[in-house]
Design a protein around this motif. Structure first.
Motif, short mmCIF file in Angstrom:
data_model
loop_
_atom_site.label_atom_id
_atom_site.label_comp_id
_atom_site.label_asym_id
_atom_site.label_seq_id
_atom_site.Cartn_x
_atom_site.Cartn_y
_atom_site.Cartn_z
N TRP A 1 -42.17 -55.21 70.78
CA TRP A 1 -43.41 -54.77 70.15
C TRP A 1 -43.13 -53.64 69.15
O TRP A 1 -43.69 -53.62 68.05
CB TRP A 1 -44.41 -54.31 71.21
CG TRP A 1 -45.69 -53.84 70.62
CD1 TRP A 1 -46.78 -54.59 70.30
CD2 TRP A 1 -46.00 -52.49 70.22
NE1 TRP A 1 -47.74 -53.79 69.73
CE2 TRP A 1 -47.30 -52.51 69.68
CE3 TRP A 1 -45.31 -51.29 70.28
CZ2 TRP A 1 -47.91 -51.36 69.19
CZ3 TRP A 1 -45.91 -50.14 69.80
CH2 TRP A 1 -47.21 -50.18 69.26
N VAL B 1 -41.74 -54.96 65.81
CA VAL B 1 -42.79 -55.59 65.01
C VAL B 1 -43.72 -54.53 64.42
O VAL B 1 -44.06 -54.58 63.23
CB VAL B 1 -43.59 -56.62 65.87
CG1 VAL B 1 -44.83 -57.10 65.13
CG2 VAL B 1 -42.70 -57.79 66.24
N ALA B 2 -44.12 -53.55 65.23
CA ALA B 2 -45.01 -52.49 64.75
C ALA B 2 -44.34 -51.68 63.63
O ALA B 2 -44.98 -51.30 62.66
CB ALA B 2 -45.43 -51.59 65.90
N THR C 1 -42.00 -52.69 61.49
CA THR C 1 -41.92 -53.46 60.24
C THR C 1 -43.29 -53.56 59.58
O THR C 1 -43.40 -53.47 58.36
CB THR C 1 -41.32 -54.86 60.48
OG1 THR C 1 -42.08 -55.55 61.47
CG2 THR C 1 -39.87 -54.77 60.91
N LYS C 2 -44.34 -53.69 60.38
CA LYS C 2 -45.70 -53.71 59.81
C LYS C 2 -46.00 -52.37 59.15
O LYS C 2 -46.57 -52.32 58.06
CB LYS C 2 -46.74 -54.00 60.89
CG LYS C 2 -46.80 -55.44 61.30
CD LYS C 2 -47.87 -55.64 62.34
CE LYS C 2 -47.93 -57.08 62.81
NZ LYS C 2 -48.94 -57.26 63.88
N THR D 1 -42.57 -59.17 58.83
CA THR D 1 -42.25 -58.92 60.23
C THR D 1 -40.93 -59.55 60.66
O THR D 1 -40.37 -59.17 61.67
CB THR D 1 -43.37 -59.41 61.16
OG1 THR D 1 -43.63 -60.79 60.89
CG2 THR D 1 -44.63 -58.60 60.97
N ASN D 2 -40.41 -60.49 59.88
CA ASN D 2 -39.11 -61.08 60.23
C ASN D 2 -37.95 -60.36 59.55
O ASN D 2 -36.81 -60.79 59.64
CB ASN D 2 -39.10 -62.57 59.92
CG ASN D 2 -39.24 -62.85 58.44
OD1 ASN D 2 -39.54 -61.96 57.64
ND2 ASN D 2 -39.06 -64.12 58.07
N THR E 1 -35.20 -58.14 63.37
CA THR E 1 -35.35 -58.95 64.59
C THR E 1 -34.89 -58.15 65.79
O THR E 1 -33.77 -57.62 65.81
CB THR E 1 -34.52 -60.25 64.48
OG1 THR E 1 -34.94 -60.95 63.31
CG2 THR E 1 -34.70 -61.12 65.71
#
Length: 120
Positions: free
Chosen positions: A48, A51-52, A54-55, A61-62, A65
């Motif tokens: 999580w 992902v957070a 990168t946002k 978001t990819n 990884t």
């Protein structure tokens, strides 16, 4: 039991109780190692956090990884903060190590990414 012995026992009990409270109080706010970083909850928090991050950075978001959390600590505050030492790879297959701090409010289903920094 004479008065002197009874007084010594009472003092010992009070001192032991005070020491127990001091130990419990010092645990609040200090970081404590999480022994089982393979716990699915800890690994999910790491996923999580990537992902957070990168946002937050405004990249796809990819672009980064999640690979694994390899060490973690928790801190009791008005909820729980987790300091996650994790590995992630970029689209160029470069592995990087990061430290993410995630705050999770107790009793609520809310999370906040406090920080996400590369380590050297």
């Amino acid at each position: 039991m004479n008065t002197r012995a009874l007084l010594l026992v009472a003092v010992a009990v009070v001192c032991a109780a005070a020491a127990g409270r001091a130990t419990a109080a010092s645990a609040v706010g200090s970081w404590e190692e999480i022994a089982n970083v393979d716990d699915p909850k800890i690994q999910e928090l790491g996923r999580w956090a990537v992902v957070a991050a990168t946002k937050r950075a405004g990249v796809p978001t990819n672009a980064l990884t999640f690979n694994e959390v390899y060490a973690a600590e928790k801190q009791v505050v008005a909820g729980l903060s987790y300091r996650l030492h994790l590995e992630a790879s970029s689209s160029g297959a470069r592995y990087g190590r990061y430290v993410a701090v995630v705050y999770q409010q107790t009793g609520a289903n809310t999370r906040e990414l406090v920080s996400f920094e590369p380590t050297h």
